[in-house]
Design a protein around this motif. Structure first.
Motif, PDB file in Angstrom:
ATOM      1  N   THR A  28      14.117  -5.187  -0.593  1.00  0.00           N
ATOM      2  CA  THR A  28      13.472  -4.130   0.174  1.00  0.00           C
ATOM      3  C   THR A  28      14.476  -3.367   1.019  1.00  0.00           C
ATOM      4  OG1 THR A  28      12.951  -5.656   1.945  1.00  0.00           O
ATOM      5  CG2 THR A  28      11.265  -5.313   0.269  1.00  0.00           C
ATOM      6  N   THR A  46       2.413  -4.167  -9.898  1.00  0.00           N
ATOM      7  CA  THR A  46       2.537  -5.192  -8.863  1.00  0.00           C
ATOM      8  C   THR A  46       3.868  -5.095  -8.136  1.00  0.00           C
ATOM      9  OG1 THR A  46       1.896  -6.547 -10.777  1.00  0.00           O
ATOM     10  CG2 THR A  46       1.724  -7.557  -8.632  1.00  0.00           C
ATOM     11  N   ASP A  49       3.603  -2.723  -5.343  1.00  0.00           N
ATOM     12  CA  ASP A  49       2.829  -3.277  -4.232  1.00  0.00           C
ATOM     13  C   ASP A  49       3.642  -4.298  -3.435  1.00  0.00           C
ATOM     14  OD1 ASP A  49       0.604  -1.686  -4.839  1.00  0.00           O
ATOM     15  OD2 ASP A  49      -0.135  -3.151  -6.295  1.00  0.00           O
ATOM     16  N   VAL A  50       4.463  -5.094  -4.130  1.00  0.00           N
ATOM     17  CA  VAL A  50       5.331  -6.057  -3.442  1.00  0.00           C
ATOM     18  C   VAL A  50       6.301  -5.310  -2.521  1.00  0.00           C
ATOM     19  CG1 VAL A  50       7.198  -7.733  -3.782  1.00  0.00           C
ATOM     20  CG2 VAL A  50       5.117  -7.887  -5.155  1.00  0.00           C
ATOM     21  N   ARG A  52       5.893  -2.365  -1.120  1.00  0.00           N
ATOM     22  CA  ARG A  52       5.134  -1.822   0.021  1.00  0.00           C
ATOM     23  C   ARG A  52       4.766  -2.919   1.014  1.00  0.00           C
ATOM     24  NH1 ARG A  52       0.148   0.592  -0.839  1.00  0.00           N
ATOM     25  NH2 ARG A  52       0.381   1.590   1.163  1.00  0.00           N
ATOM     26  N   GLU A  53       4.321  -4.063   0.503  1.00  0.00           N
ATOM     27  CA  GLU A  53       3.942  -5.174   1.385  1.00  0.00           C
ATOM     28  C   GLU A  53       5.138  -5.684   2.176  1.00  0.00           C
ATOM     29  OE1 GLU A  53       2.061  -7.973  -1.245  1.00  0.00           O
ATOM     30  OE2 GLU A  53       0.406  -6.574  -1.655  1.00  0.00           O
TER      31      GLU A  53
END
Length: 181
Positions: A28, A46, A49-50, A52-53
């Protein structure tokens, strides 16, 4: 390379997508450009989304109507995705940020058919990334997302090729390039 990819079964694709999602959490950064995989490209939504999370702002490409650099828009979740110019290619429907958005990102995760040990990337041949990557800052981390078998010793290079400084694979995770130096 394309024929080998076409022969990959759904089970392997799902397994690799799950592994890549686990590996990408470690990568990230403030703003990450990524892509929505289609066909036999490695990865899955997915992965977005990982990112973003984990706190990253995720930008996705929008294919322009004429050959040129990619446009970009923020990914805000699966509900923000719409079918783009090419059948099966999903793009974000949010405000366009323009090609120069690449100058402000920390990392670009991009699709490739293969990458060699020196960082030469083999794409699908349309040249959208070749026209876009020169707009990225010199400090941007360029990471090709490939399968483990798609990291090869050598590929032909052309003068416009922008070299990757890493590859991300399901089995090995992040591999810094060039290798062997």
């Amino acid at each position: 390379m394309a024929a080998r990819r076409a022969a990959i079964g759904p089970g392997q694709q799902v397994s690799e997508a799950h592994a890549l999602a686990g590996k990408v959490a470690e990568l990230t950064a403030g703003t990450v450009c990524c892509y929505v995989p289609f066909g036999s490209e490695p990865g899955a939504i997915t992965l977005l989304d990982v990112l973003r999370e984990a706190g990253a702002r995720v930008l996705l490409p929008i294919v322009p109507p004429a050959p040129g650099p990619l446009d970009w828009a923020e990914y805000t979740g699966t509900s923000s995705l719409v079918t783009g110019r090419f059948k099966g290619v999903l793009e974000p429907d949010g405000p366009r940020l323009g090609p120069r958005a690449l100058a402000t990102v920390d990392r670009i995760l991009l699709p490739a058919l293969a990458v060699d040990h020196s960082g030469v990337r083999l794409g699908r041949g349309a040249g959208y990334y070749d026209r876009s990557l020169p707009l990225a800052a010199a400090t941007t981390d360029l990471v090709a997302v490939i399968r483990d078998t798609e990291l090869v010793p050598s590929l032909p290079a052309e003068s416009h090729d922008v070299r990757m400084n890493a590859a991300l694979t399901p089995g090995e995770g992040l591999i810094r390039l060039p290798l062997g130096n």
